[in-house]
Design a protein around this motif. Structure first.
Motif, short mmCIF file in Angstrom:
data_model
loop_
_atom_site.label_atom_id
_atom_site.label_comp_id
_atom_site.label_asym_id
_atom_site.label_seq_id
_atom_site.Cartn_x
_atom_site.Cartn_y
_atom_site.Cartn_z
N SER A 33 -5.72 3.10 5.52
CA SER A 33 -5.65 1.67 5.80
C SER A 33 -4.35 1.26 6.47
O SER A 33 -4.26 0.18 7.04
CB SER A 33 -5.83 0.87 4.51
N ASP A 76 -10.08 7.36 -3.10
CA ASP A 76 -9.32 6.11 -3.19
C ASP A 76 -7.94 6.27 -2.56
O ASP A 76 -7.44 5.39 -1.85
CB ASP A 76 -9.18 5.67 -4.65
N GLN A 121 0.82 -1.20 0.00
CA GLN A 121 0.00 0.00 0.00
C GLN A 121 0.86 1.26 0.00
O GLN A 121 0.59 2.22 -0.73
CB GLN A 121 -0.93 0.00 1.22
N THR A 140 -6.53 4.34 0.93
CA THR A 140 -5.28 3.59 1.02
C THR A 140 -4.41 4.13 2.15
O THR A 140 -3.82 3.36 2.93
CB THR A 140 -4.51 3.66 -0.31
#
Length: 607
Positions: free
Chosen positions: A149, A142, A107, A146
């Motif tokens: 996260s 988006d 990521q 990410t």
């Protein structure tokens, strides 16, 4: 008066995992019930009850300190030490990650730059504006998803800065007008007036078409993109560029997952630079892009040797026939549906028109870090709908990496350390060895020399000849490359170890024969000058000795070490530096770039 917690709050207010998470957020190995409650958003009473229950189960322990609150800590400290920990420094836009998981690294590779790593712990990431501009997401949400996260907690300060950079990257667009000329469009009147028309002049823009649009001077598109990029506004390129005649070609080789990801990101962006270590398969990934685009292709390379290697790769990995592939350089001059040309020849006036007239669906710029130099830059002005660069190390000592990304495209790559861990590329062992002077005479010559002469005297320290002989004897079965910068030094080492010396003076056909014999295993050792730094496929090197050349760039150091980075087998790189000279600093600077990529570098003195 405090309220009693709900009847069931204490049942799951604190688990062992959430307790460890709370300690990580606190940044301390112990915490009070009040601190745990604050981190886990529950009442102190519920946290205390849950901690008592965990203590009874043997998962945590309590420590009563006179006059201080009770503190709690894990019964198994190893559980805490082995966990992934992410620490955010929002003001610096940096993240330090201990024991990162594969998911976290994957990521972060999409949104941040890996600055440094020790290999197993202490990964340092930095989120730069360039990372935000080039992030492979369709919308900001988006990107934000990410980021969140992997972060231990949200950071409004960091998120606001990222959103500003995301917005800046979408303010200017180059597009093709219905009458065929190029237009620069701004998101607002103020941006066109206060940014574009302030930074650009009559060499770049004709008269305005509207308050937010300007007519672009033909041929100035690359300069406009570079100037606005440097001003902090990357330009979206939506011009209707050439697509080339269709090319019927398929890929014979199955791409690795990360290679397919590179190709997918490239097709989405239509421009980019594949960045990865030697042995990661950038060429094969480029062939995957070529077959996916399916248009006539121009491949630009620095040397004739590399042109021949590209031809071999095309024939091995694709369904192209030999008559589909042409080479255009000092030795051959054929233009075919897939043409491999050297930068120098393609940039010459008498040849340039041939390449201009042809509509290319894809242009591949191999060893793209050369692009900013004047001799290569002229061929880089060739534009097509798809532009792809390749480089293991797109760094330049003149800090002109910006030119690479504006002329070709943004970086597309994978965390080097992830490739090492996955076994796709073998991580070499790199050791800097500091050598004494061979004699007092040499030391005195260095001390009394003019500044410009000092570097060469240190590079040609005769002690290095003996050390090369010693290292080769320590690795008697290894296929070895010895790198030098000075011809006399190369000849001295070659004579001492009874090996050929390959330099720019070596005829092309002789070079080809020597490299082929090394690849085939017929020859175990080669001494090479800078001709071996790039563009030569020597996939079986197990040992590299950098005997001189420590005044070179970080990229050169990475390229030389990269000659040993292949999918299988262990490899060793020795960097020889004369103690007490500028070579010490040069060696550390070159190898620091490798350390930033996840390669372990050690240092040792030689008596």
């Amino acid at each position: 008066m405090t309220e009693d917690p709900p009847a069931d709050e204490g049942d799951d207010a604190v688990t062992l995992e959430s307790f460890l998470d709370a300690l990580q957020s606190e940044g301390r190995p112990v915490a009070t019930a009040q601190q745990i409650a604050r981190r886990l958003d529950c009442s102190q009473a519920a946290a205390s009850e849950a901690l008592d229950r965990l203590a009874a189960a043997g998962d945590v322990e309590r420590l009563d300190v006179e006059s201080d609150p009770v503190v709690w800590y894990p019964s198994e400290w190893g559980r805490l030490a082995d966990r992934e920990r992410v620490v955010l420094f929002p003001e610096r836009r940096e993240l330090v990650v201990d024991q990162p998981s594969q998911y976290t690294r994957a990521q972060l590779s999409r949104i941040a730059h890996l600055v440094d790593t020790s290999g197993t712990k202490g990964y340092l990431y930095r989120i730069r504006r360039e990372d935000v501009w080039a992030a492979p997401f369709d919308d900001f949400e988006d990107f934000l998803g990410t980021l969140r996260s992997v972060l231990p907690r949200r950071s409004p300060h960091l998120e606001e800065w990222i959103e500003r950079q995301w917005t800046r990257a979408r303010q200017f667009t180059l597009r093709t007008h219905e009458d065929g000329y190029t237009v620069l469009a701004a998101a607002s009147e103020s941006l066109m007036g206060n940014v574009a028309r302030q930074k650009l002049d009559e060499e770049h823009l004709h008269a305005p078409i509207s308050e937010t649009e300007s007519w672009v001077v033909e041929g100035s598109e690359a300069a406009i993109k570079r100037i606005l990029y440097e001003a902090g506004y990357p330009v979206i390129d939506e011009r209707e560029l050439e697509t080339g005649e269709p090319l019927d070609v398929e890929l014979r080789t199955e791409l690795r997952d990360y290679q397919q990801d590179w190709v997918d990101r490239f097709l989405d962006q239509r421009a980019g630079v594949f960045v990865g270590p030697s042995g990661s398969g950038k060429t094969v990934a480029a062939l995957g892009a070529l077959t996916a685009v399916g248009g006539e292709t121009l491949i630009l390379v620095p040397s004739r040797e590399l042109a021949g290697q590209w031809r071999a790769e095309l024939l091995e990995h694709t369904t192209l026939d030999p008559e589909d592939i042409g080479e255009y350089h000092g030795g051959e001059k054929e233009i075919r549906p897939v043409t491999i040309a050297t930068y120098q020849v393609a940039g010459m006036d008498r040849h340039r028109s041939l390449f201009d007239r042809r509509e290319w669906g894809l242009i591949v710029y191999d060893e793209v870090h050369h692009i900013p130099s004047e001799v290569y830059r002229r061929s880089a002005d060739l534009q097509s709908k798809h532009r792809l660069g390749l480089s293991a190390t797109p760094v330049r000592e003149d800090d002109r990496e910006t030119d690479i990304y504006t002329l070709v495209g943004p970086p597309i790559g994978t965390d080097w350390d992830a490739l090492f861990d996955a076994g796709y590329v073998q991580e070499p062992e790199v050791e800097i060895r500091y050598l004494p002077w061979a004699s007092d005479e040499e030391r005195n010559a260095y001390a009394s020399a003019e500044p410009r002469a000092k570097h060469r005297i240190a590079a040609e320290n005769p002690a290095k000849v003996d050390e090369v002989r010693h290292l080769l004897a320590e690795h008697p079965t290894a296929k070895a490359l010895v790198f030098v910068d000075w011809l006399d030094h190369g000849r001295a080492i070659a004579d001492a170890v009874n090996a050929p010396f390959v330099s720019g003076e070596t005829p092309h056909h002789e070079r080809d024969q020597l490299f082929a014999s090394f690849r085939d295993g017929e020859r175990r050792t080669l001494v090479v000058s800078r001709v071996g730094d790039e563009g030569i496929d020597l996939p079986n090197a197990e040992l590299a000795v950098v005997a001189s050349g420590l005044g070179g760039s970080r990229r050169q150091g990475a390229q030389r070490a990269g000659r040993t980075m292949r999918p299988a087998g262990s490899a060793t790189v020795y960097v020889l530096a004369t103690r007490g000279t500028s070579e010490e600093d040069f060696a550390q600077r070159q190898m620091r770039h490798l350390a930033e990529k996840g390669i372990r570098v050690t240092e040792n003195g030689v008596e």
